[in-house]
Motif scaffolding. Structure first.
Motif, PDB file in Angstrom:
ATOM      1  N   ALA A  57       0.652  -1.217  -0.409  1.00 37.62           N
ATOM      2  CA  ALA A  57       0.027   0.020  -0.142  1.00 37.62           C
ATOM      3  C   ALA A  57       0.977   1.059   0.267  1.00 37.62           C
ATOM      4  O   ALA A  57       0.252   2.440  -0.922  1.00 37.62           O
ATOM      5  N   HIS A  58       2.009   0.937   0.134  1.00 41.06           N
ATOM      6  CA  HIS A  58       3.003   2.225   0.326  1.00 41.06           C
ATOM      7  C   HIS A  58       3.587   2.340  -1.135  1.00 41.06           C
ATOM      8  O   HIS A  58       4.243   3.735  -0.837  1.00 41.06           O
ATOM      9  N   LEU A  59       3.712   1.611  -1.580  1.00 40.85           N
ATOM     10  CA  LEU A  59       4.434   1.672  -3.128  1.00 40.85           C
ATOM     11  C   LEU A  59       4.382   3.091  -3.902  1.00 40.85           C
ATOM     12  O   LEU A  59       5.046   4.113  -4.626  1.00 40.85           O
ATOM     13  N   PRO A  60       2.818   3.390  -3.796  1.00 39.53           N
ATOM     14  CA  PRO A  60       2.260   4.341  -4.400  1.00 39.53           C
ATOM     15  C   PRO A  60       3.650   6.106  -4.285  1.00 39.53           C
ATOM     16  O   PRO A  60       3.841   6.844  -4.588  1.00 39.53           O
ATOM     17  N   ILE A  61       3.099   6.192  -2.956  1.00 43.87           N
ATOM     18  CA  ILE A  61       3.500   6.975  -1.750  1.00 43.87           C
ATOM     19  C   ILE A  61       4.820   6.953  -2.306  1.00 43.87           C
ATOM     20  O   ILE A  61       5.841   7.860  -1.957  1.00 43.87           O
ATOM     21  N   LEU A  62       5.891   5.954  -1.847  1.00 44.73           N
ATOM     22  CA  LEU A  62       7.367   5.586  -1.855  1.00 44.73           C
ATOM     23  C   LEU A  62       7.967   6.785  -2.943  1.00 44.73           C
ATOM     24  O   LEU A  62       8.774   7.328  -3.509  1.00 44.73           O
ATOM     25  N   TRP A 122       1.109  -5.822  -6.623  1.00 46.68           N
ATOM     26  CA  TRP A 122       2.179  -5.442  -6.194  1.00 46.68           C
ATOM     27  C   TRP A 122       3.509  -5.598  -7.462  1.00 46.68           C
ATOM     28  O   TRP A 122       4.061  -5.125  -7.399  1.00 46.68           O
ATOM     29  N   SER A 123       3.236  -6.233  -8.334  1.00 45.76           N
ATOM     30  CA  SER A 123       3.742  -6.392  -9.268  1.00 45.76           C
ATOM     31  C   SER A 123       3.487  -5.188  -9.995  1.00 45.76           C
ATOM     32  O   SER A 123       4.476  -4.843 -10.970  1.00 45.76           O
ATOM     33  N   ARG A 124       2.891  -4.765 -10.746  1.00 46.16           N
ATOM     34  CA  ARG A 124       2.244  -3.546 -11.045  1.00 46.16           C
ATOM     35  C   ARG A 124       2.895  -2.045 -10.919  1.00 46.16           C
ATOM     36  O   ARG A 124       3.716  -1.677 -10.995  1.00 46.16           O
ATOM     37  N   ASP A 125       3.438  -2.189  -9.284  1.00 47.93           N
ATOM     38  CA  ASP A 125       3.472  -0.706  -8.381  1.00 47.93           C
ATOM     39  C   ASP A 125       5.011  -1.174  -8.391  1.00 47.93           C
ATOM     40  O   ASP A 125       5.764  -0.029  -8.483  1.00 47.93           O
ATOM     41  N   MET A 126       5.889  -2.654  -8.347  1.00 52.25           N
ATOM     42  CA  MET A 126       6.856  -2.787  -8.751  1.00 52.25           C
ATOM     43  C   MET A 126       7.676  -2.210  -9.720  1.00 52.25           C
ATOM     44  O   MET A 126       8.584  -1.542 -10.014  1.00 52.25           O
ATOM     45  N   ARG A 127       7.084  -2.707 -10.541  1.00 55.05           N
ATOM     46  CA  ARG A 127       7.195  -2.560 -12.123  1.00 55.05           C
ATOM     47  C   ARG A 127       7.732  -1.278 -12.199  1.00 55.05           C
ATOM     48  O   ARG A 127       8.304  -0.615 -12.907  1.00 55.05           O
ATOM     49  N   ARG A 128       6.644  -0.352 -11.927  1.00 56.70           N
ATOM     50  CA  ARG A 128       6.211   1.477 -12.513  1.00 56.70           C
ATOM     51  C   ARG A 128       7.601   1.964 -11.164  1.00 56.70           C
ATOM     52  O   ARG A 128       7.910   2.983 -11.805  1.00 56.70           O
ATOM     53  N   LEU A 129       7.854   1.655  -9.913  1.00 54.62           N
ATOM     54  CA  LEU A 129       8.924   2.186  -9.339  1.00 54.62           C
ATOM     55  C   LEU A 129      10.225   1.808 -10.171  1.00 54.62           C
ATOM     56  O   LEU A 129      11.092   3.023  -9.963  1.00 54.62           O
ATOM     57  N   ALA A 130      10.502   0.683 -10.119  1.00 50.44           N
ATOM     58  CA  ALA A 130      11.668   0.833 -11.239  1.00 50.44           C
ATOM     59  C   ALA A 130      12.129   1.381 -12.261  1.00 50.44           C
ATOM     60  O   ALA A 130      13.005   1.331 -12.568  1.00 50.44           O
ATOM     61  N   ALA A 131      10.836   1.056 -12.280  1.00 53.76           N
ATOM     62  CA  ALA A 131      10.765   1.951 -14.560  1.00 53.76           C
ATOM     63  C   ALA A 131      11.106   3.188 -13.997  1.00 53.76           C
ATOM     64  O   ALA A 131      11.981   4.502 -14.907  1.00 53.76           O
ATOM     65  N   GLU A 132      10.330   3.909 -12.480  1.00 57.80           N
ATOM     66  CA  GLU A 132      10.591   5.419 -12.808  1.00 57.80           C
ATOM     67  C   GLU A 132      11.497   5.812 -11.634  1.00 57.80           C
ATOM     68  O   GLU A 132      11.574   7.153 -12.141  1.00 57.80           O
ATOM     69  N   THR A 133      11.859   4.846 -11.099  1.00 58.19           N
ATOM     70  CA  THR A 133      13.248   5.716  -9.887  1.00 58.19           C
ATOM     71  C   THR A 133      14.335   5.112  -9.865  1.00 58.19           C
ATOM     72  O   THR A 133      14.545   4.062 -11.012  1.00 58.19           O
TER      73      THR A 133
END
Length: 277
Positions: free
Chosen positions: A142-147, A177-188
């Motif tokens: 739940a924290h991933l978009p905030i992170l 979870w997979s979607r948010d982790m992939r997005r974090l990896a790509a955008e940060t």
């Protein structure tokens, strides 16, 4: 150099491990260097990163003192009160301590999920950047978009996601979870720990249980942004050191030797700035 990028020690009599109750029977006892040393030897692990387990300055001091006399501990990730008026001063003082490499607020236990965006912690974050300290993000899905927003605000801060953000493997949670982790990896430029997955799985987990999650992490972050950790002794709640290490090595067997060396040591060494013994 093979590195366990996430392990803990604790001494119950110290009295500040609020989460560590007798109900957690498998780990409700002291865990110190002599307990871990034979597991490291058996797994051919050379060094470790020792991570805080209590939100107190006293525990961080305890860990730093322990690390001074424990050769295999290459670095310590401690804790600081990010909201204290003198947070910047305290963090600068901690940064001067031998083996202190980073800090970890226990975000998963903070009631406000948006705490990391609180302006009150800005001086602490700035002090971390100034001192070259890393930030362990102990978060849940739940924290991933905030992170992601937090990382965008602090481009100079080196951040690693602990335990792959603790996906609820036992309940079969995967897609969001997979979607948010992939997005974090790509955008940060965030790094991620390949740790804690066994604890989130149902009892009796196997390599096939964890395979989809490991594959997402490898594909999204790549070997140079992924580091293996045991999360010992928390791992003992639903597994063991050798079983998790063997499983990780099996699931990563298809990578090149250079990629495996990165995940099992190189990434942690670079991220935390660890010196070779």
């Amino acid at each position: 150099m093979r590195i366990d990028a996430h392990q803990h020690f604790w001494r119950l009599a110290r009295g500040d491990y609020g989460w560590l109750t007798p109900g957690l029977a498998a780990i409700h006892r002291d865990h110190e260097p002599a307990d871990l040393a034979p597991l490291l030897k058996a797994g051919r692990i050379d060094r470790t990163v020792l991570v805080q387990a209590a939100p107190t300055h006293a525990e961080t001091d305890f860990l730093l003192r322990l690390a001074e006399t424990t050769d295999f501990v290459a670095g310590v990730v401690g804790w600081a009160d990010f909201e204290a008026e003198d947070a910047a001063h305290r963090i600068a003082a901690l940064a001067a301590r031998e083996k202190l490499v980073g800090l970890r607020p226990m975000i998963q236990d903070i009631p406000d999920p948006r705490w990391m965006l609180n302006e009150a912690i800005e001086p602490a974050i700035e002090a971390m950047v100034d001192e070259g300290l890393t930030f362990d993000a102990l978060v849940k899905p739940a924290h991933l978009p905030i992170l992601a927003e937090f990382a965008g605000r602090h481009p100079g801060l080196d951040i690693v996601i602990d335990h792959a953000a603790k996906p609820d493997i036992a309940a079969g949670a995967f897609d969001s979870w997979s979607r948010d982790m992939r997005r974090l990896a790509a955008e940060t430029r965030l790094v991620c720990k390949l740790s804690g997955l066994a604890t989130e799985a149902a009892p009796g987990w196997s390599a096939e249980t964890l395979r989809p999650y490991v594959e997402v992490l490898v594909e999204a972050f790549g070997a140079d942004r992924l580091m293996w950790g045991s999360d010992w002794p928390v791992l003992n709640l639903n597994g063991g050191y050798a079983a998790w290490l063997d499983t990780a090595e099996m699931l990563l067997a298809g990578l090149t030797s250079a990629e495996r060396e990165a995940i099992f040591g190189g990434t942690a060494s670079v991220f935390y700035g660890l010196d070779h013994p």
